[in-house]
Design a protein around this motif. Structure first.
Motif, PDB file in Angstrom:
ATOM      1  N   LEU A 246      17.592  -1.658  33.872  1.00 50.25           N
ATOM      2  CA  LEU A 246      17.188  -0.923  32.677  1.00 50.25           C
ATOM      3  C   LEU A 246      15.684  -0.986  32.476  1.00 50.25           C
ATOM      4  N   GLN A 247      15.091  -2.161  32.706  1.00 51.12           N
ATOM      5  CA  GLN A 247      13.638  -2.282  32.561  1.00 51.12           C
ATOM      6  C   GLN A 247      12.902  -1.436  33.595  1.00 51.12           C
ATOM      7  N   LEU A 248      13.381  -1.432  34.835  1.00 49.59           N
ATOM      8  CA  LEU A 248      12.722  -0.637  35.874  1.00 49.59           C
ATOM      9  C   LEU A 248      12.827   0.856  35.586  1.00 49.59           C
ATOM     10  N   MET A 249      14.002   1.318  35.182  1.00 53.24           N
ATOM     11  CA  MET A 249      14.180   2.738  34.893  1.00 53.24           C
ATOM     12  C   MET A 249      13.364   3.162  33.681  1.00 53.24           C
ATOM     13  N   ALA A 250      13.431   2.371  32.609  1.00 49.53           N
ATOM     14  CA  ALA A 250      12.673   2.702  31.397  1.00 49.53           C
ATOM     15  C   ALA A 250      11.169   2.642  31.662  1.00 49.53           C
ATOM     16  N   ASP A 298      20.836 -11.847  37.092  1.00 48.90           N
ATOM     17  CA  ASP A 298      20.180 -10.705  36.456  1.00 48.90           C
ATOM     18  C   ASP A 298      18.915 -11.182  35.743  1.00 48.90           C
ATOM     19  N   VAL A 299      17.817 -11.262  36.492  1.00 50.32           N
ATOM     20  CA  VAL A 299      16.533 -11.721  35.959  1.00 50.32           C
ATOM     21  C   VAL A 299      15.682 -10.505  35.627  1.00 50.32           C
ATOM     22  N   PRO A 300      15.293 -10.306  34.375  1.00 48.75           N
ATOM     23  CA  PRO A 300      14.463  -9.155  34.015  1.00 48.75           C
ATOM     24  C   PRO A 300      13.088  -9.226  34.678  1.00 48.75           C
ATOM     25  N   ILE A 301      12.468  -8.078  34.844  1.00 52.54           N
ATOM     26  CA  ILE A 301      11.115  -8.038  35.403  1.00 52.54           C
ATOM     27  C   ILE A 301      10.135  -8.675  34.435  1.00 52.54           C
ATOM     28  N   VAL A 302      10.251  -8.315  33.174  1.00 52.83           N
ATOM     29  CA  VAL A 302       9.388  -8.867  32.116  1.00 52.83           C
ATOM     30  C   VAL A 302      10.298  -9.668  31.187  1.00 52.83           C
ATOM     31  N   ASP A 303      10.454 -10.960  31.484  1.00 54.30           N
ATOM     32  CA  ASP A 303      11.407 -11.760  30.720  1.00 54.30           C
ATOM     33  C   ASP A 303      10.901 -12.129  29.335  1.00 54.30           C
ATOM     34  N   TRP A 304       9.572 -12.137  29.155  1.00 53.82           N
ATOM     35  CA  TRP A 304       9.054 -12.515  27.836  1.00 53.82           C
ATOM     36  C   TRP A 304       9.315 -11.443  26.793  1.00 53.82           C
ATOM     37  N   LEU A 305       9.611 -10.202  27.250  1.00 52.24           N
ATOM     38  CA  LEU A 305       9.839  -9.125  26.291  1.00 52.24           C
ATOM     39  C   LEU A 305      11.121  -9.341  25.497  1.00 52.24           C
ATOM     40  N   ILE A 306      12.105 -10.001  26.129  1.00 54.17           N
ATOM     41  CA  ILE A 306      13.379 -10.234  25.436  1.00 54.17           C
ATOM     42  C   ILE A 306      13.200 -11.231  24.297  1.00 54.17           C
ATOM     43  N   ASN A 307      12.355 -12.239  24.515  1.00 55.46           N
ATOM     44  CA  ASN A 307      12.135 -13.267  23.495  1.00 55.46           C
ATOM     45  C   ASN A 307      11.020 -12.908  22.525  1.00 55.46           C
ATOM     46  N   HIS A 308      10.368 -11.800  22.740  1.00 54.62           N
ATOM     47  CA  HIS A 308       9.287 -11.364  21.848  1.00 54.62           C
ATOM     48  C   HIS A 308       9.538  -9.917  21.429  1.00 54.62           C
ATOM     49  N   GLN A 309      10.647  -9.716  20.754  1.00 55.78           N
ATOM     50  CA  GLN A 309      10.985  -8.369  20.316  1.00 55.78           C
ATOM     51  C   GLN A 309      10.037  -7.852  19.248  1.00 55.78           C
ATOM     52  N   LYS A 310       9.286  -8.792  18.615  1.00 56.80           N
ATOM     53  CA  LYS A 310       8.323  -8.368  17.608  1.00 56.80           C
ATOM     54  C   LYS A 310       7.272  -7.454  18.215  1.00 56.80           C
ATOM     55  N   TRP A 311       6.800  -7.792  19.428  1.00 56.54           N
ATOM     56  CA  TRP A 311       5.782  -6.964  20.066  1.00 56.54           C
ATOM     57  C   TRP A 311       6.352  -5.607  20.474  1.00 56.54           C
ATOM     58  N   LEU A 312       7.605  -5.587  20.854  1.00 54.51           N
ATOM     59  CA  LEU A 312       8.237  -4.313  21.163  1.00 54.51           C
ATOM     60  C   LEU A 312       8.336  -3.436  19.924  1.00 54.51           C
TER      61      LEU A 312
END
Length: 376
Positions: A246-250, A298-312
């Motif tokens: 999902l991260q790669l496609m998005a 299933d390791v995300p490419i940008v793993d910090w994005l999951i724990n920092h949804q505030k920045w998203l």
């Protein structure tokens, strides 16, 4: 009868080459010269007159000649492949395969017709598969063929309709999904015709039902994973790596969209780099799965994005504010002042300033990051 009509058909994508293979050198030379000369005169006339219209006219006529070349080859192959061989001397075969003997010449029509029938069925299936789903319908797979056909043409109609309705040509970028569906349909039809000729009973299942059975059984098709990997993230999702895919496609689609909206042509080189990383990463994951290393993590490419949804959330809000400023505020200034040049300058400097701020912010973030020291 043409030997290996499938290879001849694929060679037909090159103007004249398919005709050379079947011995029609005159037509092959004619089609090749017409395509090349049309494109050449279009380029020369466009460069001499300084008008792009001449180039597009030459490109149009070259495409027309190519289409005539391809259709002519298809008609020839269909006629040759469908015609029966009469009066052909067949070399003697083993007595157990002899079906009849006339005038001292041994014929094996049953075996010969069986081989010809299989070759004809394979050829017609591949030929019809150029329209997604049509080859499956020819094999009697109604549900699977209709799924592919409706998915291909429905997605095409939806993308074009939304792009025209929203007046956003950049939305046409999503058309890159269509070649993936086309390639999948072509290879899937070839696989099913091979299964049929091997004596197996074909089951009319939808594509989603097949994927679900593979997922539950822990099996993954290597060729299907490779074909889906053409679209960044799709191959990972098929392998069960939902977050990574999902991260790669998005990321791939969003990067193309933002580069078009913000007019960042300088960074277009990142798109093929992104695609190559996603494609070979999917192949590596498939290799690990086939080697028996167990379930993939299933390791995300940008793993910090999951724990920092505030920045998203901040990024989405900033994108919304950008559209408000670009579509509403600047339009209001244009109506009040009536100066088209002023609004054009504002839009240009606004995009340039926003891009510069994003790049500076990313640089500051990288410089301020702390380097982790690994324990010895």
């Amino acid at each position: 009868m043409v030997k290996n009509p499938v290879l001849t058909l694929f060679l037909g994508f090159l103007p004249g080459i398919g005709h050379y293979r079947v011995g029609r050198s005159g037509r092959g030379t004619l089609y090749l010269l017409l395509c090349i000369m049309s494109l050449f005169f279009g380029i020369v006339a466009g460069a001499a007159e300084g008008e792009e219209a001449f180039f597009f006219i030459g490109l149009f006529f070259s495409a027309v000649f190519w289409l005539i070349n391809f259709m002519d080859l298809i008609i020839y192959l269909v006629r040759q492949n469908g015609s029966r061989i009469s009066g052909v001397h067949v070399p003697p075969v083993h007595p157990m395969y002899v079906s009849e003997q006339l005038d001292g010449v041994i014929y094996a029509p049953a075996a010969n017709e069986n081989v010809q029938g299989r070759s004809s069925e394979r050829f017609y299936t591949i030929l019809l598969s150029f329209i997604p789903g049509l080859g499956h319908l020819q094999l009697g797979l109604m549900q699977r063929g209709l799924n592919l056909m409706i998915g291909f043409f429905g997605l095409f109609a939806m993308i074009v309709f939304v792009a025209i309705l929203a007046d956003q040509p950049g939305f046409l970028t999503f058309l890159i999904v269509l070649p993936i569906i086309w390639i999948f349909g072509m290879f899937d039809a070839i696989r099913h015709v091979q299964l049929k000729q091997a004596g197996e009973t074909l089951q009319d299942k939808s594509v989603l039902e097949d994927w679900e059975e593979h997922r539950q059984g822990g099996k993954r098709s290597k060729w299907l994973s490779t074909v889906l990997s053409i679209m960044p993230g799709a191959g990972h999702m098929y392998l069960g790596l939902q977050k990574r895919g999902l991260q790669l496609m998005a990321g791939f689609l969003l990067s193309i969209y933002l580069l078009d909206v913000l007019q960042l042509s300088l960074f277009l080189f990142l798109v093929p780099l992104f695609w190559c990383f996603s494609f070979f990463d999917a192949l590596q994951m498939q290799s690990r799965l086939n080697s028996g290393e167990g379930e993939l993590e299933d390791v995300p490419i940008v793993d910090w994005l999951i724990n920092h949804q505030k920045w998203l959330g901040i990024g989405l809000m900033a994108l919304g504010l950008y559209y408000i400023a670009d579509r509403m505020l600047i339009e209001y200034i244009q109506r009040v002042w009536g100066d088209w040049q002023l609004t054009s300058d504002i839009r240009y400097y606004f995009k340039t300033g926003l891009t510069a701020l994003l790049l500076i912010g990313a640089g500051v973030k990288l410089l301020s990051g702390k380097k982790e020291v690994k324990p010895e």
